[in-house]
Design an enzyme around this catalytic site. Structure first.
Site, mmCIF file in Angstrom:
data_model
loop_
_atom_site.group_PDB
_atom_site.id
_atom_site.type_symbol
_atom_site.label_atom_id
_atom_site.label_comp_id
_atom_site.label_asym_id
_atom_site.label_seq_id
_atom_site.Cartn_x
_atom_site.Cartn_y
_atom_site.Cartn_z
ATOM 1 N N ASN A 145 5.286 -24.104 -5.273
ATOM 2 C CA ASN A 145 4.929 -23.369 -4.056
ATOM 3 C C ASN A 145 3.690 -22.515 -4.311
ATOM 4 O O ASN A 145 3.595 -21.847 -5.344
ATOM 5 C CB ASN A 145 6.129 -22.456 -3.698
ATOM 6 C CG ASN A 145 6.030 -21.819 -2.337
ATOM 7 O OD1 ASN A 145 5.762 -22.492 -1.347
ATOM 8 N ND2 ASN A 145 6.265 -20.516 -2.272
ATOM 9 N N HIS A 164 0.031 -18.764 4.573
ATOM 10 C CA HIS A 164 -0.345 -17.421 5.013
ATOM 11 C C HIS A 164 -1.800 -17.547 5.452
ATOM 12 O O HIS A 164 -2.715 -17.650 4.630
ATOM 13 C CB HIS A 164 -0.216 -16.407 3.876
ATOM 14 C CG HIS A 164 1.202 -16.214 3.424
ATOM 15 N ND1 HIS A 164 2.158 -15.634 4.228
ATOM 16 C CD2 HIS A 164 1.833 -16.520 2.256
ATOM 17 C CE1 HIS A 164 3.317 -15.593 3.575
ATOM 18 N NE2 HIS A 164 3.141 -16.132 2.385
ATOM 19 N N ASP A 176 2.642 -17.548 8.355
ATOM 20 C CA ASP A 176 2.334 -16.474 9.308
ATOM 21 C C ASP A 176 0.824 -16.472 9.487
ATOM 22 O O ASP A 176 0.094 -17.033 8.676
ATOM 23 C CB ASP A 176 2.861 -15.099 8.870
ATOM 24 C CG ASP A 176 2.525 -14.708 7.447
ATOM 25 O OD1 ASP A 176 1.533 -15.231 6.891
ATOM 26 O OD2 ASP A 176 3.242 -13.872 6.871
HETATM 27 O O1 G3I Z 1 12.855 -2.312 -2.221
HETATM 28 C C1 G3I Z 1 11.827 -1.342 -2.431
HETATM 29 C C2 G3I Z 1 12.234 -0.027 -1.889
HETATM 30 O O2 G3I Z 1 13.339 0.443 -2.598
HETATM 31 C C3 G3I Z 1 11.044 0.916 -1.992
HETATM 32 O O3 G3I Z 1 11.386 2.138 -1.410
HETATM 33 C C4 G3I Z 1 9.825 0.335 -1.304
HETATM 34 C C5 G3I Z 1 8.614 1.244 -1.454
HETATM 35 O O4 G3I Z 1 7.435 0.537 -1.590
HETATM 36 O O5 G3I Z 1 9.541 -0.880 -1.884
HETATM 37 C C6 G3I Z 1 10.582 -1.823 -1.735
HETATM 38 O O6 G3I Z 1 10.190 -3.028 -2.323
HETATM 39 C C7 G3I Z 1 9.214 -3.767 -1.635
HETATM 40 C C8 G3I Z 1 9.799 -5.139 -1.337
HETATM 41 O O7 G3I Z 1 8.810 -5.981 -0.766
HETATM 42 C C9 G3I Z 1 10.981 -5.075 -0.377
HETATM 43 O O8 G3I Z 1 10.560 -4.549 0.841
HETATM 44 C C10 G3I Z 1 7.989 -3.912 -2.531
HETATM 45 O O9 G3I Z 1 7.370 -2.657 -2.680
HETATM 46 C C11 G3I Z 1 7.021 -4.887 -1.925
HETATM 47 O O10 G3I Z 1 5.974 -5.129 -2.853
HETATM 48 C C12 G3I Z 1 7.728 -6.184 -1.646
HETATM 49 O O11 G3I Z 1 6.795 -7.069 -1.033
HETATM 50 C C13 G3I Z 1 7.178 -8.411 -1.017
HETATM 51 C C14 G3I Z 1 6.122 -9.232 -1.724
HETATM 52 O O12 G3I Z 1 6.468 -10.612 -1.650
HETATM 53 C C15 G3I Z 1 6.022 -8.847 -3.173
HETATM 54 O O13 G3I Z 1 5.109 -9.662 -3.838
HETATM 55 C C16 G3I Z 1 7.266 -8.860 0.426
HETATM 56 O O14 G3I Z 1 8.360 -8.197 1.074
HETATM 57 C C17 G3I Z 1 7.496 -10.356 0.511
HETATM 58 O O15 G3I Z 1 7.353 -10.785 1.839
HETATM 59 C C18 G3I Z 1 6.435 -11.064 -0.316
HETATM 60 O O16 G3I Z 1 6.725 -12.451 -0.299
HETATM 61 C C19 G3I Z 1 5.791 -13.271 -0.998
HETATM 62 C C20 G3I Z 1 6.531 -14.506 -1.450
HETATM 63 O O17 G3I Z 1 7.667 -14.152 -2.190
HETATM 64 C C21 G3I Z 1 5.609 -15.413 -2.275
HETATM 65 N N1 G3I Z 1 4.423 -15.748 -1.523
HETATM 66 C C22 G3I Z 1 3.690 -14.628 -0.984
HETATM 67 C C23 G3I Z 1 4.601 -13.756 -0.138
HETATM 68 C C24 G3I Z 1 3.833 -12.653 0.503
HETATM 69 O O18 G3I Z 1 3.285 -11.788 -0.482
#
Ligand code: G3I
Length: 436
Positions: free
Chosen positions: A284, A320, A353
């Site tokens: 992926n 994306h 998206d």
């Molecule tokens: O869970 C913590 C929370 O406890 C904290 O208070 C908060 C403060 O920043 O962070 C929370 O964690 C976040 C997590 O998402 C859950 O919401 C992380 O900071 C944040 O970095 C994380 O982002 C995720 C990202 O991957 C990380 O790389 C996105 O939700 C998620 O949509 C995204 O998904 C990725 C796919 O897995 C792979 N392809 C790209 C895609 C988009 O980046």
């Protein structure tokens, strides 16, 4: 570029004489030697024997793999969209025209359109644990989709926070909710450089990293064995200077690559295959949707794996679109989907998206892209699923990610607004799924 075209009518006719009773979207497997691509690099970035491909075909019953059967049309909730048994048409290399998926005559939801297509196609969404606390979110998610990817809850840091100690609760919640709504689940993601627990930074040496990778894959796939049979095995192994897939493509210097070299990919797929001989195993990545250097590099990397007999079943193009990732139109996406499918692989749109922040993508371009990109996948029997990266705009990951240029504003990137009403983007996607 809406196309209820002559080409479509012709292909639908060909399907009526050649592909309605059998299916043939790419099974994979393979054997063979040779090396792959190489190179090392720096920095990080955000994001992600074969047998012939081709052949549109049948469907399956509820809960089954959507194209493992040879019966004719109808729905199969939660089915795998295209696991072939016998194919009628070769989509690759030969002189026969590529088979095309036949759309349903009508549908009241995206899910229904996917289930009634011939062969069926999975319609997915990234689901978050937080979202499942919201009844409206759950209602829309289950009504419109039959395929689930956990947005964060099945990543390494969530599942194995301490070495050899696993934490299943949040992931089990999502998987069990999906199954109770007759939805399939794709495990996301076994081997990825991001969202790793801190303890992994202290690993040294090839043997230690290999052992950790093996323990993680075996435990995670083992825990979900009878509930999850699609996996993103390796995610985002390739890096370029820009997140748009341009400039100096190279293997990403991760804990896995740094210790094991490029062979970590082969190893991860081999371990996964040993753990579950029948699971669908996917690579992926992001920004391999457009025609760019990263897409070419990933294509060569995957081709090498197929030639070496690595047990890979397919490739997910994350999709994306917009800042900070690439912008791709339907023809670009069709080109990339086709060349991966021509390796005998399944293909998927795995994280779609379209970000409107920064006005890089206009409102009307967004509608065109949604329609044409979904259409590019839908018409190909080898394209087994389309997953949107979230349900509603308000919960999109893009809103708060700095490089997405949203600065806390809505990315307007998905199919439902904050009140869970369908947007025009939804209508264009449904049009594409119905061949309009
Ligand atoms: O869970 C913590 C929370 O406890 C904290 O208070 C908060 C403060 O920043 O962070 C929370 O964690 C976040 C997590 O998402 C859950 O919401 C992380 O900071 C944040 O970095 C994380 O982002 C995720 C990202 O991957 C990380 O790389 C996105 O939700 C998620 O949509 C995204 O998904 C990725 C796919 O897995 C792979 N392809 C790209 C895609 C988009 O980046």
């Amino acid at each position: 570029m809406r196309s209820t075209s002559l080409a479509f009518l012709l292909s639908a006719f060909l399907c009526t004489i050649g592909c309605s009773d059998d299916d043939g979207a790419g099974e994979t497997g393979g054997a063979g030697p040779t090396g792959g691509t190489g190179g090392a690099g720096a920095t990080s970035g955000p994001g992600s024997t074969t047998s012939g491909s081709g052949g549109a075909g049948a469907t399956s019953g509820s809960g089954g793999d959507a194209a493992t059967s040879t019966s004719s049309t109808t729905s199969g909730a939660g089915g795998d969209a295209a696991t072939s048994t016998s194919s009628t048409t070769s989509g690759t290399g030969g002189s026969a025209p590529a088979a095309r998926r036949v759309p349903a005559a009508s549908a009241n939801s995206l899910r229904e359109a996917g289930e009634k297509a011939n062969p069926p196609i999975l319609i997915g969404a990234a689901i978050s644990g937080g979202g499942l606390n919201d009844n409206n979110y759950k209602r829309v998610a289950a009504a419109e989709h039959n395929y689930v990817t956990a947005e964060n809850e099945m990543k390494w840091d969530a599942l194995e926070p301490n070495p050899g100690q696993f934490s299943w609760g949040a992931a089990d919640n999502i998987v069990n909710w999906a199954r109770s709504n007759n939805m399939k689940v794709k495990g996301h993601t076994l081997v990825w450089h991001s969202q790793l627990p801190g303890w992994m930074n202290s690993m040294t040496g090839a043997a230690q990293v290999e052992q950790a990778m093996r323990r993680h894959i075996e435990n995670v796939m083992g825990h979900f064995k009878d509930r999850v049979n699609h996996w993103d095995v390796v995610n985002e192994a390739v890096l370029t200077d820009s997140d748009t897939g341009v400039g100096n493509p190279r293997m990403r210097p991760t804990v896995f690559f740094n210790a094991l070299g490029e062979r970590y990919l082969d190893l991860a797929f081999q371990i996964a295959r040993e753990q579950d001989p029948t699971a669908k195993l996917y690579y992926n990545d992001y920004s391999i949707d457009a025609r760019n250097e990263k897409a070419d590099f990933v294509y060569e990397m995957i081709k090498g794996m197929v030639e070496r007999g690595v047990p890979i079943d397919g490739v997910g193009l994350q999709m994306h679109i917009g800042p900070p990732n690439n912008v791709a139109g339907g023809e670009d996406v069709a080109y990339n989907l086709r060349r991966f499918a021509d390796l005998g692989l399944e293909v998927l749109i795995s994280e779609m998206d379209i970000n409107r922040c920064g006005n890089v993508v206009s409102a009307s371009d967004q509608l065109t892209y949604y329609h044409d990109i979904v259409e590019a996948c839908f018409v190909m029997p080898e394209c087994v699923g389309i997953t949107f990266w979230g349900i509603n705009d308000g919960r999109s990951w893009l809103n708060t990610w700095s490089t997405a240029r949203c600065n806390g504003q809505s990315s307007q990137s998905l199919l439902f607004n904050d009140q869970y009403q369908k947007k025009e983007t939804y209508n264009r996607v449904l049009d594409a799924l119905l061949g309009r």
